[in-house]
Design a protein around this motif. Sequence first.
Motif, short mmCIF file in Angstrom:
data_model
loop_
_atom_site.label_atom_id
_atom_site.label_comp_id
_atom_site.label_asym_id
_atom_site.label_seq_id
_atom_site.Cartn_x
_atom_site.Cartn_y
_atom_site.Cartn_z
N HIS A 1 5.21 5.47 1.96
CA HIS A 1 4.43 6.54 2.59
C HIS A 1 5.18 7.87 2.53
N LYS A 2 4.47 8.92 2.16
CA LYS A 2 5.03 10.27 2.17
C LYS A 2 4.74 10.99 3.49
N GLY A 3 3.97 10.37 4.32
CA GLY A 3 3.61 10.99 5.59
C GLY A 3 2.31 11.75 5.53
N ASN A 4 1.73 11.89 4.34
CA ASN A 4 0.51 12.69 4.19
C ASN A 4 -0.73 11.86 3.89
N SER A 5 -0.60 10.55 3.82
CA SER A 5 -1.73 9.71 3.46
C SER A 5 -2.37 9.11 4.71
N ARG A 6 -3.60 9.52 4.97
CA ARG A 6 -4.32 8.97 6.12
C ARG A 6 -4.58 7.48 5.93
N GLY A 7 -4.90 7.07 4.70
CA GLY A 7 -5.18 5.66 4.44
C GLY A 7 -3.98 4.78 4.68
N ASP B 1 -4.54 5.19 -7.82
CA ASP B 1 -3.39 5.86 -8.43
C ASP B 1 -2.25 5.87 -7.42
N GLY B 2 -1.10 6.30 -7.85
CA GLY B 2 0.05 6.39 -6.95
C GLY B 2 0.72 5.05 -6.79
N VAL B 3 0.98 4.67 -5.53
CA VAL B 3 1.74 3.46 -5.25
C VAL B 3 1.08 2.22 -5.83
N ASP B 4 -0.23 2.06 -5.69
CA ASP B 4 -0.89 0.87 -6.22
C ASP B 4 -0.59 0.70 -7.71
N ARG B 5 -0.81 1.74 -8.46
CA ARG B 5 -0.60 1.67 -9.91
C ARG B 5 0.89 1.48 -10.26
N LEU B 6 1.77 2.19 -9.56
CA LEU B 6 3.20 2.07 -9.82
C LEU B 6 3.70 0.65 -9.54
N VAL B 7 3.27 0.07 -8.43
CA VAL B 7 3.67 -1.29 -8.10
C VAL B 7 3.07 -2.27 -9.10
N GLN B 8 1.83 -2.05 -9.49
CA GLN B 8 1.24 -2.92 -10.51
C GLN B 8 2.07 -2.88 -11.80
N LYS B 9 2.47 -1.70 -12.23
CA LYS B 9 3.30 -1.58 -13.44
C LYS B 9 4.61 -2.34 -13.27
N TYR B 10 5.22 -2.20 -12.12
CA TYR B 10 6.49 -2.86 -11.86
C TYR B 10 6.31 -4.39 -11.89
N LEU B 11 5.31 -4.89 -11.19
CA LEU B 11 5.07 -6.34 -11.16
C LEU B 11 4.75 -6.87 -12.55
N HIS B 12 3.98 -6.11 -13.31
CA HIS B 12 3.65 -6.51 -14.68
C HIS B 12 4.92 -6.55 -15.55
N SER B 13 5.80 -5.58 -15.38
CA SER B 13 7.04 -5.56 -16.16
C SER B 13 7.92 -6.77 -15.85
N LYS B 14 7.76 -7.33 -14.65
CA LYS B 14 8.51 -8.52 -14.24
C LYS B 14 7.74 -9.81 -14.55
N ARG B 15 6.56 -9.64 -15.16
CA ARG B 15 5.68 -10.78 -15.50
C ARG B 15 5.31 -11.62 -14.26
N TYR B 16 5.12 -10.92 -13.15
CA TYR B 16 4.77 -11.60 -11.91
C TYR B 16 3.27 -11.85 -11.87
N ARG B 17 2.87 -13.08 -11.54
CA ARG B 17 1.46 -13.47 -11.63
C ARG B 17 0.75 -13.61 -10.29
N CYS C 1 0.84 -1.19 0.00
CA CYS C 1 0.00 0.00 0.00
C CYS C 1 0.87 1.23 0.00
N GLY C 2 0.26 2.37 -0.26
CA GLY C 2 1.03 3.59 -0.22
C GLY C 2 0.24 4.80 -0.67
N SER C 3 0.93 5.90 -0.63
CA SER C 3 0.32 7.20 -0.92
C SER C 3 -0.04 7.34 -2.39
N ARG C 4 -1.18 7.94 -2.64
CA ARG C 4 -1.61 8.21 -4.03
C ARG C 4 -0.77 9.31 -4.66
N SER C 5 -0.14 10.13 -3.85
CA SER C 5 0.63 11.26 -4.40
C SER C 5 2.04 10.88 -4.86
N ILE C 6 2.45 9.66 -4.61
CA ILE C 6 3.79 9.22 -5.04
C ILE C 6 3.76 8.95 -6.54
#
Length: 120
Positions: free
Chosen positions: A96-102, A35-51, A3-8
């Motif tokens: 975490h950037k420190g600003n995400s309540r979630g 958006d943010g960490v979720d999407r970035l990590v998804q892109k990274y995992l997809h680039s590694k073909r992780y299932r 998990c992580g901040s949407r602003s990253i």
Amino acid sequence: MICGSRSITALPDEVCKTLDKIIAFQVNILIGDADGVDRLVQKYLHSKRYRKVTVYYAKSGLRSNIGKWTSIRVAGNYIDRDKLLCDKADWCLAIHKGNSRGTKRNIESFKPEAVKVFIL
């Protein structure tokens, strides 16, 4: 669970190295669809073909599932989604950037020994 901040907007190298270790251990990854960490990590995992990824989402539709992994709709809102993710997960990688309540709420839902937190 990751998990992580949407602003990253970019994953630091240290986070990518940690993701590579998770991939090497063939761990099941639970992640959201924001958006943010979720999407970035998804892109990274997809680039590694992780299932071994499951994407959790709430409300009316799935916003992001880049790898076309299994997805699970959660009744309720995104707080409900995060609560379910925290209940299902054995570990948490939080970026975490420190600003995400979630993200803060997710970190607080885990025992300290089960969480690795990167604060940017």
